[in-house]
Design a protein around this motif. Structure first.
Motif, PDB file in Angstrom:
ATOM      1  N   UNK A  78       0.787  -1.233   0.000  1.00  0.00           N
ATOM      2  CA  UNK A  78       0.000   0.000   0.000  1.00  0.00           C
ATOM      3  C   UNK A  78       0.812   1.273   0.000  1.00  0.00           C
ATOM      4  N   UNK A  79       1.923   1.276   0.731  1.00  0.00           N
ATOM      5  CA  UNK A  79       2.713   2.498   0.864  1.00  0.00           C
ATOM      6  C   UNK A  79       4.033   2.458   0.108  1.00  0.00           C
ATOM      7  N   UNK A  80       4.375   1.309  -0.442  1.00  0.00           N
ATOM      8  CA  UNK A  80       5.620   1.209  -1.199  1.00  0.00           C
ATOM      9  C   UNK A  80       6.855   1.264  -0.331  1.00  0.00           C
ATOM     10  N   UNK A  81       6.781   0.675   0.866  1.00  0.00           N
ATOM     11  CA  UNK A  81       7.917   0.689   1.783  1.00  0.00           C
ATOM     12  C   UNK A  81       8.719  -0.605   1.663  1.00  0.00           C
ATOM     13  N   UNK A  82       9.984  -0.518   2.004  1.00  0.00           N
ATOM     14  CA  UNK A  82      10.823  -1.707   2.158  1.00  0.00           C
ATOM     15  C   UNK A  82      10.574  -2.244   3.563  1.00  0.00           C
ATOM     16  N   UNK A  83      10.496  -3.561   3.718  1.00  0.00           N
ATOM     17  CA  UNK A  83      10.142  -4.158   4.999  1.00  0.00           C
ATOM     18  C   UNK A  83      11.266  -5.060   5.500  1.00  0.00           C
ATOM     19  N   UNK A  84      11.735  -4.793   6.706  1.00  0.00           N
ATOM     20  CA  UNK A  84      12.681  -5.646   7.404  1.00  0.00           C
ATOM     21  C   UNK A  84      11.948  -6.361   8.526  1.00  0.00           C
ATOM     22  N   UNK A  85      12.346  -7.587   8.818  1.00  0.00           N
ATOM     23  CA  UNK A  85      11.689  -8.333   9.882  1.00  0.00           C
ATOM     24  C   UNK A  85      12.693  -9.021  10.780  1.00  0.00           C
ATOM     25  N   UNK A  86      12.401  -9.028  12.068  1.00  0.00           N
ATOM     26  CA  UNK A  86      13.241  -9.753  13.025  1.00  0.00           C
ATOM     27  C   UNK A  86      12.371 -10.618  13.918  1.00  0.00           C
ATOM     28  N   UNK A  87      12.767 -11.873  14.053  1.00  0.00           N
ATOM     29  CA  UNK A  87      12.235 -12.766  15.065  1.00  0.00           C
ATOM     30  C   UNK A  87      13.228 -13.912  15.199  1.00  0.00           C
ATOM     31  N   UNK A  88      13.265 -14.548  16.385  1.00  0.00           N
ATOM     32  CA  UNK A  88      14.279 -15.587  16.612  1.00  0.00           C
ATOM     33  C   UNK A  88      14.307 -16.661  15.532  1.00  0.00           C
ATOM     34  N   UNK A  89      13.119 -17.075  15.068  1.00  0.00           N
ATOM     35  CA  UNK A  89      13.045 -18.055  13.984  1.00  0.00           C
ATOM     36  C   UNK A  89      12.598 -17.336  12.723  1.00  0.00           C
ATOM     37  N   UNK A  90      13.544 -17.071  11.837  1.00  0.00           N
ATOM     38  CA  UNK A  90      13.244 -16.279  10.644  1.00  0.00           C
ATOM     39  C   UNK A  90      12.669 -17.114   9.514  1.00  0.00           C
ATOM     40  N   UNK A  91      12.537 -18.419   9.700  1.00  0.00           N
ATOM     41  CA  UNK A  91      11.997 -19.263   8.642  1.00  0.00           C
ATOM     42  C   UNK A  91      10.531 -18.935   8.397  1.00  0.00           C
ATOM     43  N   UNK A  92      10.159 -18.951   7.140  1.00  0.00           N
ATOM     44  CA  UNK A  92       8.758 -18.768   6.788  1.00  0.00           C
ATOM     45  C   UNK A  92       8.287 -17.337   6.717  1.00  0.00           C
ATOM     46  N   UNK A  93       9.196 -16.363   6.734  1.00  0.00           N
ATOM     47  CA  UNK A  93       8.769 -14.972   6.591  1.00  0.00           C
ATOM     48  C   UNK A  93       8.232 -14.743   5.181  1.00  0.00           C
ATOM     49  N   UNK A  94       7.283 -13.810   5.029  1.00  0.00           N
ATOM     50  CA  UNK A  94       6.769 -13.508   3.687  1.00  0.00           C
ATOM     51  C   UNK A  94       7.891 -13.071   2.751  1.00  0.00           C
ATOM     52  N   UNK A  95       7.682 -13.276   1.461  1.00  0.00           N
ATOM     53  CA  UNK A  95       8.716 -12.957   0.474  1.00  0.00           C
ATOM     54  C   UNK A  95       9.109 -11.492   0.481  1.00  0.00           C
ATOM     55  N   UNK A  96       8.170 -10.615   0.855  1.00  0.00           N
ATOM     56  CA  UNK A  96       8.467  -9.189   0.816  1.00  0.00           C
ATOM     57  C   UNK A  96       9.062  -8.667   2.123  1.00  0.00           C
ATOM     58  N   UNK A  97       9.434  -9.578   3.034  1.00  0.00           N
ATOM     59  CA  UNK A  97      10.064  -9.192   4.294  1.00  0.00           C
ATOM     60  C   UNK A  97      11.489  -9.741   4.334  1.00  0.00           C
ATOM     61  N   UNK A  98      12.456  -8.855   4.483  1.00  0.00           N
ATOM     62  CA  UNK A  98      13.861  -9.264   4.575  1.00  0.00           C
ATOM     63  C   UNK A  98      14.202  -9.574   6.028  1.00  0.00           C
ATOM     64  N   UNK A  99      14.649 -10.789   6.296  1.00  0.00           N
ATOM     65  CA  UNK A  99      15.015 -11.189   7.652  1.00  0.00           C
ATOM     66  C   UNK A  99      16.385 -10.615   8.001  1.00  0.00           C
ATOM     67  N   UNK A 100      16.448  -9.914   9.127  1.00  0.00           N
ATOM     68  CA  UNK A 100      17.707  -9.293   9.558  1.00  0.00           C
ATOM     69  C   UNK A 100      17.844  -9.426  11.071  1.00  0.00           C
TER      70      UNK A 100
END
Length: 331
Positions: free
Chosen positions: A164-186
């Motif tokens: 909706x907003x055209x943002x880049x998305x970073x994601x953090x959680x202890x188990x990074x497996x299975x994050x959506x394709x548009x979320x970069x695990x860091x």
């Protein structure tokens, strides 16, 4: 046969009441004080929980056959004590996910476009003065949001912000497996350093308590915003107030606090660019219906001796207490 008693720590939506009206007596606690819950728990067969229970609630005599959280977070319930005593605990995962996600995105838009300041200025001054405030506004498109805890809520925030907003998305959680394709695990440190906005959606655990410290706030961009609609204790609130007043970050939208209600001398109330709300992110008409009906549905299951859909301590269901409950319900 005496009808079971359901003690509610706060009222639920009338649609939930209607589902229980024919099979149970519903009692709402007159206030949310710990001593009130301690005094009333002995007369209840089931608890419907909408705010924190005292940690020692189950230490006193009771006849509880089940506890249901009218929502998702389980830190409000002494689950370990309930499990040790064979008391089933259930919650309603995902019922408020859309409400919280919209709160987060609404907070970011409010911060970027300065709606509150412009509205106040137009009411209190004049057109030109209010319009001039738009010079300090900005767009989120092209910027980066960091999501700490990419569960039901975090995924919705990610989708809205990315699509909706055209943002880049970073994601953090202890188990990074299975994050959506548009979320970069860091790693968390990278997320804090790279994000223009950070939003918290992790559960409160020993590992996440005071996860956001002054030192970690100092690694964020001076232009960054922090949103907390998870649990107050995830953030060191005194450190956040200090960081806001010192301009370490640009601002924060906070809905949850370590101690609620928020005391009137709390430093966040006078902190620079702190947008505060009284734990309402999950509360909309739609989410209230979904949470209350979901909780009532599981109370009905418990009363009938059926395993609740979202049982969080399944070991209790195979124990003697659960078998006895089923036997009583069928009598």
């Amino acid at each position: 046969m005496t009808r079971p008693v359901v003690l509610c720590t706060l009222p639920m939506h009338p649609s939930g009441d209607a589902m229980l009206a024919g099979i149970a007596d519903i009692i709402v606690a007159p206030d949310t004080q710990a001593d009130t819950f301690r005094r009333m728990v002995g007369d209840a067969d089931y608890l419907l929980v909408r705010n924190h229970l005292p940690a020692d609630l189950l230490d006193r005599p009771h006849r509880l056959k089940g506890i249901v959280r009218n929502g998702t977070g389980l830190d409000m319930i002494p689950v370990a004590a309930a499990t040790a005593q064979g008391v089933p605990v259930a919650n309603v995962p995902g019922a408020n996910a859309q409400a919280v996600a919209e709160y987060v995105v609404g907070s970011l838009l409010h911060a970027a476009r300065r709606f509150g300041a412009i509205d106040r200025s137009l009411h209190e001054t004049d057109w030109g003065t209010a319009r001039a405030l738009s010079g300090a506004t900005f767009e989120w498109s092209g910027k980066t949001i960091g999501i700490v805890g990419v569960g039901d809520i975090g995924r919705r925030v990610a989708r809205i912000c990315h699509d909706g907003l055209g943002m880049k998305v970073l994601g953090y959680q202890p188990n990074a497996a299975g994050l959506p394709d548009d979320v970069e695990a860091v790693p968390l440190e990278d997320l804090l350093a790279r994000s223009d906005a950070v939003t918290l959606h992790c559960p409160l655990t020993d590992q996440t308590r005071h996860m956001i410290t002054l030192d970690r706030l100092k690694t964020m961009k001076p232009s960054a915003w922090l949103v907390n609609a998870a649990r107050g204790e995830v953030v060191d609130e005194l450190a956040l107030a200090e960081a806001l007043n010192a301009g370490v970050i640009a601002g924060a939208a906070i809905d949850v606090y370590a101690d609620q209600p928020l005391r009137r001398d709390h430093p966040l109330l006078t902190a620079r660019n702190a947008m505060l709300t009284p734990h309402v992110a999950a509360l909309t008409e739609e989410s209230s219906v979904k949470m209350s009906e979901g909780a009532a549905r599981q109370l009905v299951q418990l009363i009938r001796g059926e395993r609740p859909t979202h049982l969080v301590n399944p070991e209790t269901w195979d124990g003697a207490a659960a078998r006895q409950h089923a036997k009583e319900a069928a009598a």
